[in-house]
Scaffold this motif. Structure first.
Motif, PDB file in Angstrom:
ATOM      1  N   CYS A 109       0.845  -1.198   0.000  1.00 22.88           N
ATOM      2  CA  CYS A 109       0.000   0.000   0.000  1.00 22.88           C
ATOM      3  C   CYS A 109       0.884   1.253   0.000  1.00 22.88           C
ATOM      4  CB  CYS A 109      -0.909  -0.031   1.227  1.00 22.88           C
ATOM      5  SG  CYS A 109      -2.089   1.302   1.305  1.00 22.88           S
ATOM      6  N   ALA A 110       1.947   1.223   0.790  1.00 24.97           N
ATOM      7  CA  ALA A 110       2.837   2.389   0.877  1.00 24.97           C
ATOM      8  C   ALA A 110       3.485   2.681  -0.471  1.00 24.97           C
ATOM      9  CB  ALA A 110       3.894   2.150   1.943  1.00 24.97           C
ATOM     10  N   GLU A 111       3.895   1.621  -1.174  1.00 20.66           N
ATOM     11  CA  GLU A 111       4.534   1.811  -2.481  1.00 20.66           C
ATOM     12  C   GLU A 111       3.549   2.389  -3.494  1.00 20.66           C
ATOM     13  OE1 GLU A 111       7.429  -1.200  -4.330  1.00 20.66           O
ATOM     14  OE2 GLU A 111       5.588  -1.525  -5.461  1.00 20.66           O
ATOM     15  N   ALA A 112       2.329   1.867  -3.505  1.00 21.55           N
ATOM     16  CA  ALA A 112       1.323   2.379  -4.446  1.00 21.55           C
ATOM     17  C   ALA A 112       1.010   3.846  -4.157  1.00 21.55           C
ATOM     18  CB  ALA A 112       0.059   1.531  -4.363  1.00 21.55           C
ATOM     19  N   ARG A 161       3.837   6.131  -5.343  1.00 17.88           N
ATOM     20  CA  ARG A 161       3.816   6.323  -6.796  1.00 17.88           C
ATOM     21  C   ARG A 161       2.679   7.247  -7.225  1.00 17.88           C
ATOM     22  NH1 ARG A 161       4.904   0.031  -8.625  1.00 17.88           N
ATOM     23  NH2 ARG A 161       7.147   0.050  -8.235  1.00 17.88           N
ATOM     24  N   ALA A 162       1.579   7.212  -6.501  1.00 20.79           N
ATOM     25  CA  ALA A 162       0.423   8.039  -6.876  1.00 20.79           C
ATOM     26  C   ALA A 162       0.522   9.454  -6.317  1.00 20.79           C
ATOM     27  CB  ALA A 162      -0.862   7.383  -6.374  1.00 20.79           C
ATOM     28  N   ARG A 163       1.449   9.655  -5.378  1.00 20.50           N
ATOM     29  CA  ARG A 163       1.512  10.910  -4.628  1.00 20.50           C
ATOM     30  C   ARG A 163       1.427  12.160  -5.516  1.00 20.50           C
ATOM     31  NH1 ARG A 163       0.172  10.581   0.293  1.00 20.50           N
ATOM     32  NH2 ARG A 163       1.687   8.956   0.757  1.00 20.50           N
ATOM     33  N   PRO A 164       2.167  12.243  -6.640  1.00 18.92           N
ATOM     34  CA  PRO A 164       2.095  13.477  -7.449  1.00 18.92           C
ATOM     35  C   PRO A 164       0.700  13.752  -7.996  1.00 18.92           C
ATOM     36  CG  PRO A 164       3.980  12.123  -8.110  1.00 18.92           C
ATOM     37  CD  PRO A 164       3.151  11.303  -7.184  1.00 18.92           C
ATOM     38  N   LEU A 165      -0.104  12.700  -8.160  1.00 16.47           N
ATOM     39  CA  LEU A 165      -1.431  12.867  -8.747  1.00 16.47           C
ATOM     40  C   LEU A 165      -2.519  13.027  -7.687  1.00 16.47           C
ATOM     41  CD1 LEU A 165      -1.086  10.027 -11.418  1.00 16.47           C
ATOM     42  CD2 LEU A 165      -0.962  12.485 -11.840  1.00 16.47           C
ATOM     43  N   LEU A 166      -2.182  12.718  -6.436  1.00 12.52           N
ATOM     44  CA  LEU A 166      -3.215  12.711  -5.408  1.00 12.52           C
ATOM     45  C   LEU A 166      -3.675  14.106  -5.017  1.00 12.52           C
ATOM     46  CD1 LEU A 166      -2.176   9.833  -2.984  1.00 12.52           C
ATOM     47  CD2 LEU A 166      -4.084   9.911  -4.587  1.00 12.52           C
ATOM     48  N   ALA A 167      -2.805  15.092  -5.212  1.00 15.50           N
ATOM     49  CA  ALA A 167      -3.167  16.450  -4.816  1.00 15.50           C
ATOM     50  C   ALA A 167      -4.417  16.928  -5.550  1.00 15.50           C
ATOM     51  CB  ALA A 167      -1.996  17.391  -5.080  1.00 15.50           C
ATOM     52  N   ALA A 168      -4.620  16.401  -6.751  1.00 15.62           N
ATOM     53  CA  ALA A 168      -5.770  16.820  -7.547  1.00 15.62           C
ATOM     54  C   ALA A 168      -7.012  15.987  -7.245  1.00 15.62           C
ATOM     55  CB  ALA A 168      -5.430  16.720  -9.035  1.00 15.62           C
ATOM     56  N   ASN A 169      -6.885  15.050  -6.314  1.00  5.48           N
ATOM     57  CA  ASN A 169      -8.015  14.167  -6.017  1.00  5.48           C
ATOM     58  C   ASN A 169      -8.320  14.201  -4.518  1.00  5.48           C
ATOM     59  OD1 ASN A 169      -8.627  12.492  -8.621  1.00  5.48           O
ATOM     60  ND2 ASN A 169      -6.396  12.646  -8.472  1.00  5.48           N
ATOM     61  N   ASP A 170      -9.497  14.713  -4.189  1.00  8.00           N
ATOM     62  CA  ASP A 170      -9.865  14.848  -2.783  1.00  8.00           C
ATOM     63  C   ASP A 170     -10.238  13.502  -2.169  1.00  8.00           C
ATOM     64  OD1 ASP A 170     -10.222  16.553  -0.588  1.00  8.00           O
ATOM     65  OD2 ASP A 170     -12.391  16.408  -0.809  1.00  8.00           O
TER      66      ASP A 170
END
Lengths: 135, 87
Positions: free
Chosen positions: B48-51, B54-63
């Motif tokens: 879960c931590a790895e996924a 990897r998603a971190r840069p895109l998560l800011a745009a997703n609440d």
């Protein structure tokens, strides 16, 4: 209301979501009538802006086959599962082994309903016991 | 991986077996809101931590998002342990 669920090795897994000060997370929880409180992994709570500093009480979990371990309780802004949501909902933050789920849907959620689990049909029939308390 | 492609949960499980997937834009089934009908996958990982990393840069745009395991749930196995009954 009737809802489907996933079933793995006898466990009933349902989808839910919770909201905190930094956003919302979708989670998968095992339905557990043996859990007094709904339990969520602390890393999930971190993601939506909570930490141990927001905790109300330090607690001890006693499982069937492990030594007692500390955790804490806190209230999340909103919790939603099986078609019903609660504001200011108390959950138990506690780490659990990597079972592939985010926590347990416990009795402090389920006690608000009369419910029937139909394992063969993989369905749960749910009826609010106290409609005024269900958002 | 196309992060714009919507997939049903079952297809996500088939395409990324035994992986943790970060999912957004869940489209909930009207008949049974206990599971999403479709969602978009932002990233996958062995943990879960790895996924999430990897998603971190895109998560800011997703609440609202979730990180889910596509394999079978590995629950605790409670067994009869007679030594617990010994004095």
């Amino acid at each position: 209301m009737t809802f489907g669920f996933e079933r793995f090795r006898g466990m009933i897994v349902v989808w839910a979501w919770l909201r905190g000060p930094r956003g919302e997370r979708d989670v998968r929880l095992a339905l557990d009538t043996g859990a007094v409180k709904t339990l969520i992994r602390p890393d999930v709570l971190d993601d939506i802006g909570y930490s141990a500093r927001d905790g109300e009480d330090i607690t001890i979990i006693r499982t069937a086959n492990d030594a007692p371990e500390p955790g804490y309780t806190l209230r999340v802004q909103h919790f939603f599962a099986l078609g019903f949501g609660f504001s200011d909902f108390q959950i138990h933050a506690h780490d659990m082994p990597d079972y592939g789920i985010d926590g347990l849907l416990g009795m402090n959620f389920l006690e608000n309903f009369n419910f029937t689990v139909r394992p063969i049909d993989q369905q749960i029939d749910l009826e609010p016991a106290r409609p005024s308390s269900v958002a | 991986m196309s992060v714009n492609e919507r997939m049903p949960w079952k297809e996500i499980c088939d395409r990324y077996p035994e992986q943790w997937v970060v999912m957004v834009d869940h489209n909930w089934d009207d008949d049974s809101s206990s599971k999403p009908k479709t969602a978009r996958v932002l990233a996958t990982g062995a943990t879960c931590a790895e996924a999430k990393e990897r998603a971190r840069p895109l998560l800011a745009a997703n609440d609202r998002w979730g990180c889910h395991f596509t394999g079978p749930i590995r629950g605790p196995v409670f067994g009869y342990r007679p030594w617990l009954l010994l004095p």
